[in-house]
Design an enzyme around this catalytic site. Structure first.
Site, PDB file in Angstrom:
ATOM      1  N   ASP A 127       0.836  -1.194   0.000  1.00  0.00           N
ATOM      2  CA  ASP A 127       0.000   0.000   0.000  1.00  0.00           C
ATOM      3  C   ASP A 127       0.881   1.259   0.000  1.00  0.00           C
ATOM      4  O   ASP A 127       1.714   1.417  -0.879  1.00  0.00           O
ATOM      5  CB  ASP A 127      -0.946  -0.075   1.216  1.00  0.00           C
ATOM      6  CG  ASP A 127      -2.018   0.995   1.244  1.00  0.00           C
ATOM      7  OD1 ASP A 127      -3.046   0.809   0.578  1.00  0.00           O
ATOM      8  OD2 ASP A 127      -1.812   2.009   1.937  1.00  0.00           O
ATOM      9  N   ASP A 167      -8.396  -7.931  -3.454  1.00  0.00           N
ATOM     10  CA  ASP A 167      -8.233  -6.538  -3.055  1.00  0.00           C
ATOM     11  C   ASP A 167      -8.874  -5.632  -4.105  1.00  0.00           C
ATOM     12  O   ASP A 167      -8.584  -5.749  -5.293  1.00  0.00           O
ATOM     13  CB  ASP A 167      -6.737  -6.226  -2.926  1.00  0.00           C
ATOM     14  CG  ASP A 167      -6.449  -4.833  -2.405  1.00  0.00           C
ATOM     15  OD1 ASP A 167      -7.391  -4.130  -1.997  1.00  0.00           O
ATOM     16  OD2 ASP A 167      -5.260  -4.457  -2.372  1.00  0.00           O
ATOM     17  N   GLY A 189      -7.859 -10.381   0.775  1.00  0.00           N
ATOM     18  CA  GLY A 189      -8.056  -9.005   0.390  1.00  0.00           C
ATOM     19  C   GLY A 189      -6.820  -8.143   0.586  1.00  0.00           C
ATOM     20  O   GLY A 189      -5.686  -8.601   0.405  1.00  0.00           O
ATOM     21  N   HIS A 190      -7.063  -6.907   1.003  1.00  0.00           N
ATOM     22  CA  HIS A 190      -6.007  -5.899   1.092  1.00  0.00           C
ATOM     23  C   HIS A 190      -4.993  -6.243   2.182  1.00  0.00           C
ATOM     24  O   HIS A 190      -3.798  -6.372   1.920  1.00  0.00           O
ATOM     25  CB  HIS A 190      -6.668  -4.546   1.364  1.00  0.00           C
ATOM     26  CG  HIS A 190      -5.767  -3.370   1.225  1.00  0.00           C
ATOM     27  ND1 HIS A 190      -5.105  -3.066   0.063  1.00  0.00           N
ATOM     28  CD2 HIS A 190      -5.421  -2.390   2.119  1.00  0.00           C
ATOM     29  CE1 HIS A 190      -4.398  -1.951   0.223  1.00  0.00           C
ATOM     30  NE2 HIS A 190      -4.564  -1.530   1.469  1.00  0.00           N
ATOM     31  N   PHE A 191      -5.469  -6.420   3.414  1.00  0.00           N
ATOM     32  CA  PHE A 191      -4.590  -6.782   4.528  1.00  0.00           C
ATOM     33  C   PHE A 191      -4.458  -8.299   4.594  1.00  0.00           C
ATOM     34  O   PHE A 191      -4.862  -8.948   5.564  1.00  0.00           O
ATOM     35  CB  PHE A 191      -5.132  -6.217   5.841  1.00  0.00           C
ATOM     36  CG  PHE A 191      -4.874  -4.741   6.006  1.00  0.00           C
ATOM     37  CD1 PHE A 191      -3.637  -4.276   6.434  1.00  0.00           C
ATOM     38  CD2 PHE A 191      -5.859  -3.814   5.726  1.00  0.00           C
ATOM     39  CE1 PHE A 191      -3.386  -2.918   6.584  1.00  0.00           C
ATOM     40  CE2 PHE A 191      -5.626  -2.449   5.880  1.00  0.00           C
ATOM     41  CZ  PHE A 191      -4.394  -1.999   6.306  1.00  0.00           C
TER      42      PHE A 191
END
Length: 291
Positions: A107, A241, A267-269
């Site tokens: 990120d 994500d 997903g993202h984390f």
């Protein structure tokens, strides 16, 4: 090699008028891995990865200015931009005398780490990118909310993005795309939100949302660095994500002769529910790369 997991210590170091908080574990003489976190979290996101890596590496994870427990005095009049975040981390690596290190970028840690790589190209031994984007192809629909502010920098456009600093948004970054969101410890997004809610921090984040457009403008420079230097790269992506999407991982293949691209069903984390898969893949990659 001992199988006793080294303790993670928390430290603070003065860097250009800023008290940078960081976590560290592992043998001081071991190869170094620098973990750079994303929005809206801190080095806390790496608490479990640190213990997995520290048996073989010296692992260091700082909190970026504006995040976590790094303290930026008001008198410092710090301008929150990605250029300045990278300068602070560059100075951090100099003060800690980190001459060679791999970087784990995620990120916001991606433009920070890649700017660091541009400034210190000879220091970078390898890059692990976990949903750490460097290509326009990797920008998901999420960015459609922010692009209008990039195009027209009015107070109304700025205020329209304040929902991105709310609890629901913070929690959703952890849970979206995960088949088992109930396995994610609630202290993760609650800690993030508590720190986000500090006076003035919301405006810091809005400043960084605006400044992110400069990272996109620098994508060609990041890509040229990768093309010229050909560092060992592992792109390991949470494939669900919606912020940084899988085409961003695939795009590394366009500039690197040898890149390993992997996906986890998250997903993202992604580290929260896929720590073992990511850590095992990362350790094998680093070993294969001679790090």
């Amino acid at each position: 090699m001992s199988n006793i997991i080294p303790a993670t210590t928390v430290k603070t170091v003065a860097v250009d008028g800023i008290d940078v908080f960081y976590r560290e574990a592992g043998d001081q003489k071991a190869p170094v891995i620098l973990l750079l976190h994303g929005f809206p979290t801190s080095s806390f996101q790496y608490r479990n990865l640190i213990t997995r890596l520290a048996l073989q590496y010296r692992v260091i994870a700082p909190d970026l200015p504006g995040f976590g427990f790094t303290v930026v005095p008001d008198s410092r009049k710090y301008v929150y931009s990605f250029a300045n975040l990278a300068k602070t981390i560059e100075e951090f690596t100099n003060i800690l005398k980190l001459n060679k290190f791999a970087i784990y970028i995620f990120d916001y840690g991606a433009p920070t780490g890649l700017r660091l790589a541009l400034a210190r190209p000879d220091a970078i031994t390898a890059i692990v990118s976990q949903n750490g984007n460097a290509f326009e192809e990797g920008l998901g629909d999420f960015w459609d909310h922010i692009r209008p502010y990039w195009a027209e920098q009015t107070k109304e456009k700025r205020e329209s993005l304040r929902w991105l600093t709310t609890f629901d948004t913070t929690k959703s970054q952890y849970t979206s795309g995960e088949k088992n969101p109930s396995a994610i410890p609630p202290e993760t997004y609650h800690l993030d939100q508590t720190l986000l809610d500090r006076p003035g921090n919301g405006d810091i984040q809005l400043d960084l949302f605006l400044d992110y457009r400069k990272n996109v403008e620098m994508y060609p420079e990041f890509q040229q660095y990768l093309r010229d230097r050909q560092p060992p790269v592992l792109a390991i992506w949470g494939k669900n994500d919606g912020i940084f999407i899988p085409p961003g991982a695939e795009a590394f293949k366009t500039v690197l002769k040898n890149v390993q691209v992997e996906y986890v069903d998250g997903g993202h984390f992604a580290l929260e529910n896929h720590l073992d898969e990511i850590a095992d893949t990362m350790l094998k990659f680093l070993d294969k790369s001679g790090i």
